[in-house]
Enzyme design. Sequence first.
Site, PDB file in Angstrom:
ATOM      1  N   PRO A 316      44.893  31.374  56.139  1.00  0.00           N
ATOM      2  CA  PRO A 316      45.214  31.995  54.850  1.00  0.00           C
ATOM      3  C   PRO A 316      43.968  32.500  54.130  1.00  0.00           C
ATOM      4  O   PRO A 316      42.901  31.883  54.213  1.00  0.00           O
ATOM      5  CB  PRO A 316      45.857  30.842  54.073  1.00  0.00           C
ATOM      6  CG  PRO A 316      45.202  29.616  54.629  1.00  0.00           C
ATOM      7  CD  PRO A 316      44.979  29.914  56.097  1.00  0.00           C
ATOM      8  N   TYR A 363      47.550  51.341  49.840  1.00  0.00           N
ATOM      9  CA  TYR A 363      48.827  50.763  50.235  1.00  0.00           C
ATOM     10  C   TYR A 363      49.962  51.005  49.246  1.00  0.00           C
ATOM     11  O   TYR A 363      51.074  50.521  49.468  1.00  0.00           O
ATOM     12  CB  TYR A 363      48.687  49.231  50.393  1.00  0.00           C
ATOM     13  CG  TYR A 363      47.548  48.779  51.258  1.00  0.00           C
ATOM     14  CD1 TYR A 363      47.371  49.297  52.539  1.00  0.00           C
ATOM     15  CD2 TYR A 363      46.646  47.831  50.809  1.00  0.00           C
ATOM     16  CE1 TYR A 363      46.320  48.873  53.339  1.00  0.00           C
ATOM     17  CE2 TYR A 363      45.594  47.397  51.602  1.00  0.00           C
ATOM     18  CZ  TYR A 363      45.437  47.926  52.867  1.00  0.00           C
ATOM     19  OH  TYR A 363      44.402  47.510  53.654  1.00  0.00           O
ATOM     20  N   CYS A 390      37.119  61.116  40.501  1.00  0.00           N
ATOM     21  CA  CYS A 390      37.581  62.495  40.612  1.00  0.00           C
ATOM     22  C   CYS A 390      38.619  62.608  41.721  1.00  0.00           C
ATOM     23  O   CYS A 390      38.434  63.303  42.726  1.00  0.00           O
ATOM     24  CB  CYS A 390      36.385  63.406  40.887  1.00  0.00           C
ATOM     25  SG  CYS A 390      36.757  65.153  40.647  1.00  0.00           S
TER      26      CYS A 390
END
Length: 470
Positions: A316, A363, A390
């Site tokens: 994890p 994502y 930008c």
Amino acid sequence: MSASPARSFAPSWLTVPEDVNALAAGVWPDSAARDDEGALSVGGVDAARLAETYGTPLYVLDEGEVRARAARTRAAFEQAAAAHGTTIRVYYAGKAFLSTEVVRWVIEEGLNVDVCSGGELAVALAGGASPERLGFHGNNKSVAELTRAVRLGLGTIIVDSLVEIDRLAAITAAEGVVQNVLVRVNTGVHAETHAFLATAHEDQKFGFPLADATAVVARIRAVPGLRFLGLHCHIGSQIFGVAGFAESASRLVAVHAELAAEADVPLLNLGGGFGIAYTSADDPSPIEDIAHGVVAAVARACAARGIPVPQLAVEPGRSIVGPAGVTLYRVGTTKQVRVDADHERRYVSVDGGMSDNARTALYGAAYSARLASRRSSADPVLTRVVGVHCESGDIVVEDEYLPGDLAPGDLLAVAATGAYCFSLSSNYNYVPRPPVVAVHGGEARVIVRGETVDDLLARDAGIAAIERTA
């Protein structure tokens, strides 16, 4: 009655908050609180004081939360493993966030550490991790990286290609040592996550097809300098339930049993990817439920084949460090943008952006944000929080309800930024990366120094050339 235009324009999962100042449980660190004036604090430290002292943008990491999550995760998996007559190694996946301080925290809480580059290896060692407590991932480890790992006596190297087997064979022969290795395989279990985060499907860069595992292991076992410990699989990231892990475990155990019939296979590594709540709509399973479900699935698969449960390992990262992080920004400008005949969207620009949090752009990740410097009684307004870069895709929080009186100069906090924000940060548009400040027990300290424009210019070789000719 039909929904209001503002509500109908929001994504279906986002609800209008009853209290625009409220901090959703499970999304914000447990220590996050508001004082009588509504100012946010984390780890007992006032957010406004943090911003004044260290500037913005600012990564804030709650040490107590990281430690508590590391300890809770280890306890959950150790208890689940003991219930099925085995033991387990819990590795912290350093790619989520790595610094020497974080390495020290997780090591002290009894975890091992996962690295996937020479740089991460150096940080883990500098943080006090002993080599035998490290695992080394990566699909393209260099000869230099592998040589250093072997010389250090690294606990495990996760083999990812036939080329890597040949490299390790040559290195171990030259060094006269035996190196422990795992073989990364793809079980074909497709995690319910973003395509870039699903890592066990067939058409991707990591590992071997499960059907090839027997031949790959035979090749490793023929190398005197390599000791095959077991199989490794990682099905993806930001996964809430246990069904995918259980199915992957069942497929892994089938091959594990074949390999164990020929020689000892002491370890089975199930990877990580346990999800967290980024918004109030997210509902990840408690780590105790995940631990019990994953280990029980392995135990069932082993019992069906009449073999003992091997030692297990999990990795994890996000679930330990992600909820412990909060990023502070200063509001620069606000504007209303007419989207169509019926809808306007409010844009709030802050002094960071995709250089300190690339996940929204990469994502389409959703985040939660709150006004941090004061309490507001204004009605909530559907808002998009954007950065200074930008790029039209420079979005920090795509959709959130924030107070209607949010104004330039206000301090904004974005939750659950402990994982993959600092790790993915960049200098796009020559914006310096922010510092990371740890908070704990009412105290704050810098654990990663922020960059300045002078730092960026110091790397520009052309400046030195200009100075020499001036």
